[in-house]
Scaffold this active site. Sequence first.
Site, PDB file in Angstrom:
ATOM      1  N   ASP A  51       0.836  -1.211   0.000  1.00 40.76           N
ATOM      2  CA  ASP A  51       0.000   0.000   0.000  1.00 40.76           C
ATOM      3  C   ASP A  51       0.871   1.261   0.000  1.00 40.76           C
ATOM      4  O   ASP A  51       1.981   1.260   0.527  1.00 40.76           O
ATOM      5  CB  ASP A  51      -0.917  -0.025   1.234  1.00 40.76           C
TER       6      ASP A  51
ATOM      7  N   GLY B  40      -0.095   5.446  -4.411  1.00 36.62           N
ATOM      8  CA  GLY B  40      -0.724   6.704  -4.811  1.00 36.62           C
ATOM      9  C   GLY B  40      -0.082   7.872  -4.083  1.00 36.62           C
ATOM     10  O   GLY B  40       0.276   8.898  -4.685  1.00 36.62           O
ATOM     11  N   ARG B  41       0.089   7.728  -2.745  1.00 39.61           N
ATOM     12  CA  ARG B  41       0.685   8.811  -1.952  1.00 39.61           C
ATOM     13  C   ARG B  41       2.141   9.039  -2.347  1.00 39.61           C
ATOM     14  O   ARG B  41       2.616  10.168  -2.381  1.00 39.61           O
ATOM     15  CB  ARG B  41       0.557   8.493  -0.456  1.00 39.61           C
ATOM     16  N   TRP B  42       2.846   7.974  -2.674  1.00 39.40           N
ATOM     17  CA  TRP B  42       4.243   8.099  -3.113  1.00 39.40           C
ATOM     18  C   TRP B  42       4.312   9.025  -4.331  1.00 39.40           C
ATOM     19  O   TRP B  42       5.172   9.905  -4.422  1.00 39.40           O
ATOM     20  CB  TRP B  42       4.784   6.704  -3.456  1.00 39.40           C
TER      21      TRP B  42
ATOM     22  N   HIS C 292       2.064   3.464  -9.092  1.00 39.63           N
ATOM     23  CA  HIS C 292       1.813   2.041  -9.347  1.00 39.63           C
ATOM     24  C   HIS C 292       2.964   1.433 -10.155  1.00 39.63           C
ATOM     25  O   HIS C 292       3.384   0.305  -9.894  1.00 39.63           O
ATOM     26  CB  HIS C 292       0.476   1.838 -10.076  1.00 39.63           C
TER      27      HIS C 292
ATOM     28  N   GLU D 121     -12.331  -4.615  -3.899  1.00 38.77           N
ATOM     29  CA  GLU D 121     -12.816  -3.247  -3.646  1.00 38.77           C
ATOM     30  C   GLU D 121     -12.104  -2.225  -4.536  1.00 38.77           C
ATOM     31  O   GLU D 121     -12.658  -1.160  -4.819  1.00 38.77           O
ATOM     32  CB  GLU D 121     -12.617  -2.865  -2.172  1.00 38.77           C
ATOM     33  N   ASN D 122     -10.903  -2.535  -4.978  1.00 35.05           N
ATOM     34  CA  ASN D 122     -10.180  -1.603  -5.862  1.00 35.05           C
ATOM     35  C   ASN D 122     -10.904  -1.416  -7.204  1.00 35.05           C
ATOM     36  O   ASN D 122     -10.680  -0.413  -7.894  1.00 35.05           O
ATOM     37  CB  ASN D 122      -8.736  -2.062  -6.115  1.00 35.05           C
TER      38      ASN D 122
ATOM     39  N   ARG E  18       2.279  -4.822   6.138  1.00 35.58           N
ATOM     40  CA  ARG E  18       1.537  -3.802   5.402  1.00 35.58           C
ATOM     41  C   ARG E  18       2.343  -2.518   5.385  1.00 35.58           C
ATOM     42  O   ARG E  18       2.680  -1.980   6.437  1.00 35.58           O
ATOM     43  CB  ARG E  18       0.161  -3.530   6.020  1.00 35.58           C
TER      44      ARG E  18
ATOM     45  N   ARG F  91      -4.705  -2.024   9.046  1.00 37.51           N
ATOM     46  CA  ARG F  91      -5.891  -2.856   8.793  1.00 37.51           C
ATOM     47  C   ARG F  91      -5.539  -3.886   7.731  1.00 37.51           C
ATOM     48  O   ARG F  91      -4.519  -3.771   7.043  1.00 37.51           O
ATOM     49  CB  ARG F  91      -7.078  -1.994   8.356  1.00 37.51           C
TER      50      ARG F  91
ATOM     51  N   SER G 141      -7.804  -4.783   5.220  1.00 37.55           N
ATOM     52  CA  SER G 141      -8.450  -4.457   3.941  1.00 37.55           C
ATOM     53  C   SER G 141      -8.797  -5.705   3.126  1.00 37.55           C
ATOM     54  O   SER G 141      -8.506  -5.776   1.922  1.00 37.55           O
ATOM     55  CB  SER G 141      -7.570  -3.506   3.122  1.00 37.55           C
TER      56      SER G 141
HETATM   57  C1  IPE Z   1      -5.228  -2.603   0.046  1.00 38.06           C
HETATM   58  O1  IPE Z   1      -4.963  -1.254  -0.137  1.00 38.06           O
HETATM   59  C2  IPE Z   1      -5.253  -3.312  -1.274  1.00 38.06           C
HETATM   60  C3  IPE Z   1      -3.976  -3.483  -1.949  1.00 38.06           C
HETATM   61  C4  IPE Z   1      -2.808  -3.085  -1.500  1.00 38.06           C
HETATM   62  C5  IPE Z   1      -4.031  -4.183  -3.207  1.00 38.06           C
HETATM   63  P1  IPE Z   1      -6.133  -0.174  -0.263  1.00 38.06           P
HETATM   64  O2  IPE Z   1      -5.469   1.133  -0.467  1.00 38.06           O
HETATM   65  O3  IPE Z   1      -7.101  -0.608  -1.295  1.00 38.06           O
HETATM   66  O4  IPE Z   1      -6.821  -0.273   1.159  1.00 38.06           O
HETATM   67  P2  IPE Z   1      -7.682   0.784   1.973  1.00 38.06           P
HETATM   68  O5  IPE Z   1      -8.688   1.366   1.015  1.00 38.06           O
HETATM   69  O6  IPE Z   1      -6.748   1.817   2.492  1.00 38.06           O
HETATM   70  O7  IPE Z   1      -8.296  -0.010   3.083  1.00 38.06           O
HETATM   71  C1  IPE Z   2      -1.689   0.280  -3.356  1.00 35.19           C
HETATM   72  O1  IPE Z   2      -1.468   1.659  -3.374  1.00 35.19           O
HETATM   73  C2  IPE Z   2      -1.948  -0.275  -4.730  1.00 35.19           C
HETATM   74  C3  IPE Z   2      -3.341  -0.683  -4.960  1.00 35.19           C
HETATM   75  C4  IPE Z   2      -4.270  -0.690  -4.064  1.00 35.19           C
HETATM   76  C5  IPE Z   2      -3.674  -1.095  -6.309  1.00 35.19           C
HETATM   77  P1  IPE Z   2      -2.664   2.696  -3.325  1.00 35.19           P
HETATM   78  O2  IPE Z   2      -3.107   2.985  -4.718  1.00 35.19           O
HETATM   79  O3  IPE Z   2      -3.730   2.245  -2.409  1.00 35.19           O
HETATM   80  O4  IPE Z   2      -1.914   3.962  -2.736  1.00 35.19           O
HETATM   81  P2  IPE Z   2      -2.451   4.954  -1.623  1.00 35.19           P
HETATM   82  O5  IPE Z   2      -2.837   4.123  -0.436  1.00 35.19           O
HETATM   83  O6  IPE Z   2      -3.622   5.671  -2.217  1.00 35.19           O
HETATM   84  O7  IPE Z   2      -1.300   5.849  -1.348  1.00 35.19           O
HETATM   85 MG    MG Z   3      -4.069   2.489  -0.422  1.00 36.40          MG
END
Ligand code: IPE
Ligand code: IPE
Ligand code: MG
Length: 228
Positions: free
Chosen positions: A17, A20-22, A34, A64-65, A177, A183, A185
Amino acid sequence: MKSDEAKIPRHVGIIMDGNGRWATRRMLPRTAGHRAGVKNITPVVSAAFDVGVECVTLYAFSTENRGRDKAEVDALIDLIRKRLKPMTRELIARGAHVVFSGDTSYFPDDVQQIMSEIAAENVDGYEKTVNIALDYGGREEIVRAAKLASESGEVTAQSFERGLYTYGLPDLDMIVRTGGEKRLSNFLLYQAAYAELFFTDTLWPDFGGEELAEMFCQYNKRTRRFGK
Ligand code: IPE
Ligand code: IPE
Ligand code: MG
């Protein structure tokens, strides 16, 4: 850490996880995060294999993604389309067998085709396993396993576990994690029953072998009582 004196987890699950923030912190689009995240997989998995871990499950895309913006989901699917095969070749070259967990029927046909081709590329005599959780959801897996068990007759722990995507893999010993959230997730809900949990604020693209080695040291100091 010498493997003859250290307790090494046989099966490690990684919730990758923070991509996106990175990217956002670097003023880049989330998809750049990604891409950086995918590049980080082989080095981290190799570091785990080097200390003796047998199996790594990578949480790459949750059920959920699917609910993210269409542009991000499409970009993630495109990344899978382009990078899955080269990445699995790197892992196979390190002696791994690559398997998948999840209901991949959601993915476009060409991506499903890539996944079956990867399964066919696996060679016998592997020592390690990389299980990629793609379009994976723990609840979906539990419902599926319950259905399969009831269709096969009596529902027992054994018949139920046969229906899990992870059937045949060693018990899950440890979950890591990245990205700061504490969590699961929807990751390996059934298998996590006695897994040791490790959380770090490090974002997935920045997570490396050194931090993983530190977690293995901590794991080694924990007493796993399993309720006894
Ligand atoms: C968990 O990360 C799923 C994966 C890393 C593939 P999310 O970013 O989807 O989880 P939440 O929304 O913070 O719980
Ligand atoms: C995990 O990184 C990758 C996937 C869930 C596909 P995120 O995309 O959830 O990144 P953040 O949590 O928004 O930074
Ligand atoms: Mg995330």
